[in-house]
Scaffold this active site. Structure first.
Site, PDB file in Angstrom:
ATOM      1  N   HIS A 114      -8.036  -4.845  -1.316  1.00 14.81           N
ATOM      2  CA  HIS A 114      -6.851  -4.094  -0.925  1.00 14.81           C
ATOM      3  C   HIS A 114      -6.055  -4.928   0.078  1.00 14.81           C
ATOM      4  O   HIS A 114      -6.448  -5.091   1.233  1.00 14.81           O
ATOM      5  CB  HIS A 114      -7.233  -2.748  -0.310  1.00 14.81           C
ATOM      6  CG  HIS A 114      -6.055  -1.846  -0.089  1.00 14.81           C
ATOM      7  ND1 HIS A 114      -5.455  -1.146  -1.120  1.00 14.81           N
ATOM      8  CD2 HIS A 114      -5.351  -1.541   1.030  1.00 14.81           C
ATOM      9  CE1 HIS A 114      -4.447  -0.451  -0.646  1.00 14.81           C
ATOM     10  NE2 HIS A 114      -4.350  -0.683   0.658  1.00 14.81           N
TER      11      HIS A 114
ATOM     12  N   SER B 294       0.839  -1.193   0.000  1.00  9.59           N
ATOM     13  CA  SER B 294       0.000   0.000   0.000  1.00  9.59           C
ATOM     14  C   SER B 294       0.879   1.250   0.000  1.00  9.59           C
ATOM     15  O   SER B 294       1.684   1.431  -0.914  1.00  9.59           O
ATOM     16  CB  SER B 294      -0.968  -0.051   1.181  1.00  9.59           C
ATOM     17  OG  SER B 294      -2.004   0.895   1.039  1.00  9.59           O
TER      18      SER B 294
ATOM     19  N   ASP C 299      -9.880  -3.417  -6.040  1.00  8.88           N
ATOM     20  CA  ASP C 299      -9.432  -2.729  -4.837  1.00  8.88           C
ATOM     21  C   ASP C 299     -10.367  -1.550  -4.574  1.00  8.88           C
ATOM     22  O   ASP C 299     -10.531  -0.688  -5.440  1.00  8.88           O
ATOM     23  CB  ASP C 299      -7.993  -2.240  -5.042  1.00  8.88           C
ATOM     24  CG  ASP C 299      -7.356  -1.682  -3.782  1.00  8.88           C
ATOM     25  OD1 ASP C 299      -8.046  -0.988  -3.015  1.00  8.88           O
ATOM     26  OD2 ASP C 299      -6.145  -1.916  -3.579  1.00  8.88           O
TER      27      ASP C 299
END
Length: 329
Positions: free
Chosen positions: A302, A146, A274
């Site tokens: 995600h 991320s 996502d």
């Protein structure tokens, strides 16, 4: 472009379910037995680095796998634990450097961390490379998740040809490589009610603690009123780290515009469902150089990528990503 032949389990449909399940359920077992080191930074601050090493009798020349965590993550995040298990099974040393303020203790300097923090990433990687080599270790592999994935890619882009002197390969998982697109997505509807609220529940108290350390550092009342990441970044993240405002930060911090500058093997993995990294914002093959591999499976959420029957596990993604990184060796 898919590369990772991931198929989501029938019992966990949709990007939100895949994301939330991983965050709440995955990695509930016994945590890895980390060993922590505190490092002084060049600006008089500190970071904490957690190590999970091969132990006595470790093979000479063994690789070191380094993981940069996501927004408000740590070495205890489900993905960090999953990569620790992968590294142990492969005989690799493993390290999770914490971005400032994410190790359980507030850092000291009038700054925190951000998605484009490539100078910090570069300093950490260089120090890890030197200490690993001094201990008889071999190549260094790096994965960012991320926010950490975007920051790692920004470092590889800025380092260019010199990156190969530090790492053999890098990988980014669920990285918001277009920060403006991701920021807009997380600020709408269900995402705003769920993910934005979750992040601000920890980010605001940390920012207020920073204000206590350095009174007047930012507009405290405006921060208390912030209801989304755009406002938070405008008041706190951007000015503390040398950006004019959120738009400047999101523009200069995004990895997507510079992917063609990468000169080491780099994997960029994003699920197309996502919730807050929109599929339309992802790079295609025309926007990257020959060193970059794109994996964009239809599902996974995600940093989800659940596998198996209920309650499932998250081992498949680290195995696929770690396997790809290992090919660089």
């Amino acid at each position: 472009m898919t590369g990772f032949a991931y198929v989501s389990p029938p019992w966990l449909p949709g990007g939100n379910a895949q994301t939330i399940w991983a965050a709440l359920v995955a990695g509930r077992g016994a945590p890895p037995a980390y060993r922590r080191e505190r490092w002084s930074t060049p600006d008089g601050d500190f970071i904490d680095v957690d190590f999970h090493e091969s132990g006595a009798g470790a093979a000479p020349g063994r690789p070191l796998l380094v993981l940069f965590h996501g927004l408000e993550g740590s070495s205890q995040s489900h993905y960090a634990r999953a990569f620790a298990a992968f590294a142990q099974a492969r005989g690799m040393d493993y390290a999770v450097p914490h971005f400032r303020g994410c190790s359980g203790e507030m850092n000291l300097a009038p700054r925190a961390y951000h998605s484009g923090d490539y100078e910090e990433v570069g300093w950490i990687l260089q120090r890890l490379r030197e200490r690993h080599a001094a201990a008889g270790g071999g190549p260094l592999l790096a994965v960012g998740v991320s926010l950490g994935g975007n920051a790692l890619l920004r470092w590889a882009e800025e380092a260019g040809e010199s990156a190969a002197r530090t790492v053999a390969a890098v990988a980014a998982v669920s990285a918001p490589v277009d920060l403006a697109a991701g920021g807009a997505a997380i600020g709408r509807g269900f995402n705003r009610l769920t993910y934005t609220r979750m992040f601000l529940q920890t980010m605001k108290p940390k920012a207020l603690a920073k204000w206590t350390q350095h009174p007047g550092l930012f507009d405290r009342d405006a921060l208390l009123d912030a209801r989304d990441l755009y406002a938070f970044d405008n008041i706190f993240t951007a000015p503390l780290h040398g950006f004019r405002n959120t738009d400047d930060y999101w523009s200069r911090g995004s990895a997507k515009p510079y992917l063609a500058a990468i000169r080491v093997p780099a994997l960029v993995l994003n699920a197309r469902n996502d919730p807050f990294v929109p599929a339309a914002s992802l790079p295609d093959a025309t926007q990257v150089g020959r060193h970059v591999t794109l994996w964009q499976p239809a599902h996974g959420g995600h940093v989800g990528f659940a596998s198996g029957g209920p309650p499932g596990h998250v081992a498949a993604m680290p195995q696929a990503v770690g396997g790809w990184l290992s090919q660089a060796l």
